[in-house]
Design a protein around this motif. Structure first.
Motif, PDB file in Angstrom:
ATOM      1  N   LEU A   5       0.818  -1.212   0.000  1.00 13.84           N
ATOM      2  CA  LEU A   5       0.000   0.000   0.000  1.00 13.84           C
ATOM      3  C   LEU A   5       0.852   1.262   0.000  1.00 13.84           C
ATOM      4  O   LEU A   5       0.312   2.363  -0.077  1.00 13.84           O
ATOM      5  CB  LEU A   5      -0.933   0.015   1.210  1.00 13.84           C
ATOM      6  N   ALA A   6       2.159   1.112   0.112  1.00 12.24           N
ATOM      7  CA  ALA A   6       3.058   2.265   0.073  1.00 12.24           C
ATOM      8  C   ALA A   6       4.339   1.863  -0.647  1.00 12.24           C
ATOM      9  O   ALA A   6       4.829   0.742  -0.465  1.00 12.24           O
ATOM     10  CB  ALA A   6       3.387   2.749   1.476  1.00 12.24           C
ATOM     11  N   PRO A   7       4.900   2.753  -1.456  1.00 12.72           N
ATOM     12  CA  PRO A   7       6.202   2.458  -2.065  1.00 12.72           C
ATOM     13  C   PRO A   7       7.244   2.289  -0.958  1.00 12.72           C
ATOM     14  O   PRO A   7       7.193   2.993   0.059  1.00 12.72           O
ATOM     15  CB  PRO A   7       6.495   3.710  -2.902  1.00 12.72           C
ATOM     16  N   LEU A  62      -3.096   7.326  -8.368  1.00 15.40           N
ATOM     17  CA  LEU A  62      -2.302   8.527  -8.118  1.00 15.40           C
ATOM     18  C   LEU A  62      -0.822   8.309  -8.377  1.00 15.40           C
ATOM     19  O   LEU A  62      -0.111   9.248  -8.734  1.00 15.40           O
ATOM     20  CB  LEU A  62      -2.520   8.991  -6.672  1.00 15.40           C
ATOM     21  N   LEU A  63      -0.351   7.076  -8.214  1.00 17.13           N
ATOM     22  CA  LEU A  63       1.058   6.765  -8.460  1.00 17.13           C
ATOM     23  C   LEU A  63       1.255   6.062  -9.793  1.00 17.13           C
ATOM     24  O   LEU A  63       2.264   5.388  -9.994  1.00 17.13           O
ATOM     25  CB  LEU A  63       1.622   5.914  -7.319  1.00 17.13           C
ATOM     26  N   GLY A  64       0.320   6.211 -10.687  1.00 20.36           N
ATOM     27  CA  GLY A  64       0.436   5.567 -11.996  1.00 20.36           C
ATOM     28  C   GLY A  64      -0.372   4.285 -12.035  1.00 20.36           C
ATOM     29  O   GLY A  64      -1.581   4.293 -11.805  1.00 20.36           O
ATOM     30  N   ALA A  90      -2.555   6.178  -0.606  1.00 14.82           N
ATOM     31  CA  ALA A  90      -2.967   7.529  -1.013  1.00 14.82           C
ATOM     32  C   ALA A  90      -4.296   7.476  -1.752  1.00 14.82           C
ATOM     33  O   ALA A  90      -5.145   8.365  -1.598  1.00 14.82           O
ATOM     34  CB  ALA A  90      -1.888   8.180  -1.872  1.00 14.82           C
ATOM     35  N   ASP A  91      -4.488   6.431  -2.560  1.00 16.27           N
ATOM     36  CA  ASP A  91      -5.774   6.268  -3.255  1.00 16.27           C
ATOM     37  C   ASP A  91      -6.886   5.956  -2.274  1.00 16.27           C
ATOM     38  O   ASP A  91      -8.034   6.388  -2.467  1.00 16.27           O
ATOM     39  CB  ASP A  91      -5.667   5.145  -4.296  1.00 16.27           C
ATOM     40  N   ILE A  92      -6.568   5.207  -1.228  1.00 23.12           N
ATOM     41  CA  ILE A  92      -7.591   4.911  -0.229  1.00 23.12           C
ATOM     42  C   ILE A  92      -8.089   6.205   0.395  1.00 23.12           C
ATOM     43  O   ILE A  92      -9.304   6.450   0.465  1.00 23.12           O
ATOM     44  CB  ILE A  92      -7.051   3.970   0.866  1.00 23.12           C
ATOM     45  N   TYR A  93      -7.153   7.056   0.830  1.00 23.28           N
ATOM     46  CA  TYR A  93      -7.587   8.250   1.552  1.00 23.28           C
ATOM     47  C   TYR A  93      -8.188   9.305   0.631  1.00 23.28           C
ATOM     48  O   TYR A  93      -9.329   9.744   0.842  1.00 23.28           O
ATOM     49  CB  TYR A  93      -6.447   8.859   2.369  1.00 23.28           C
ATOM     50  N   LEU A  94      -7.461   9.717  -0.388  1.00 18.56           N
ATOM     51  CA  LEU A  94      -8.003  10.744  -1.273  1.00 18.56           C
ATOM     52  C   LEU A  94      -9.194  10.198  -2.051  1.00 18.56           C
ATOM     53  O   LEU A  94     -10.195  10.893  -2.261  1.00 18.56           O
ATOM     54  CB  LEU A  94      -6.933  11.261  -2.229  1.00 18.56           C
TER      55      LEU A  94
END
Length: 206
Positions: free
Chosen positions: A81-83, A147-149, A155-159
């Motif tokens: 879920l995170a790079p 959002l990251l390609g 980030a997609d979960i929250y935004l």
């Protein structure tokens, strides 16, 4: 260490449940009702703000939805879920996660409350203007699936959840980019599971 989510089906706890379903680890959920139950000494010891969500992971307590999501993403890296630290995507990941928690959420809330920032004071507001935030967000979700390609992240979960709430409650204007982005996110099995759980709880815990 056990995971316990303190939540209410009519809260941002829905976002945290989605993240928990994404990581795939067992967890328990304790439903906290609005009003006096959120202000008891026992619950204030967990979150002194007297609000949900909150997360307990063993002896660690985390409050504030974006902080909880960031914690889960880093604590359970197998969920991707995170790079990873050192990845060139890490900066963009932080950017959009906290853009959602700061400019986007604040701009939408103020807009819904009828708070108008005078143009000459836009620099003091942090987010500038509601229109600027919407334009930046629309451009961000138009460039690629996520959002990251091609890579889905916390980030997609929250935004994404903020966009989904905005479309549902008409606090943001519908546009093809927002609707297409949210349509992709709400097909995720974890979102479907989390939403099903909370919708069922909503029917039994009004």
């Amino acid at each position: 260490m056990s995971l316990t989510l303190y939540t209410n089906p009519m809260s941002r706890g829905r976002i945290v449940r989605w993240a928990l379903e994404e990581i795939g680890q067992p967890y328990e959920a304790e439903i906290i009702h609005y009003g006096p139950p959120m202000k008891t000494p026992d619950y204030l010891a967990i979150n002194p703000m007297g609000k949900v969500p909150a997360l307990r992971h063993g002896d660690v307590i985390i409050t504030e939805t974006p902080a909880i999501i960031a914690y889960l993403a880093d604590t359970f890296p197998a969920a991707r879920l995170a790079p990873p630290p050192g990845s060139p995507l890490r900066g963009s990941y932080y950017r959009w996660l906290f853009f959602g928690a700061g400019p986007f959420e604040t701009a939408v809330l103020n807009h819904s409350l009828g708070v108008i920032i005078p143009p000459e004071r836009a620099g003091m507001a942090g987010y500038g203007s509601f229109e600027a935030v919407m334009n930046v967000t629309e451009a961000a979700v138009s460039k690629s699936p996520y959002l990251l390609g091609e890579e889905f992240s916390a980030a997609d979960i929250y935004l994404g959840a903020q966009i989904g709430f905005g479309l549902r409650f008409d606090s943001i204007a519908k546009c093809p980019a927002f609707e297409a982005y949210w349509d992709r996110l709400k097909q995720r099995p974890a979102w479907l599971r989390a939403t099903g759980i909370d919708d069922k709880l909503l029917a039994t815990h009004p």
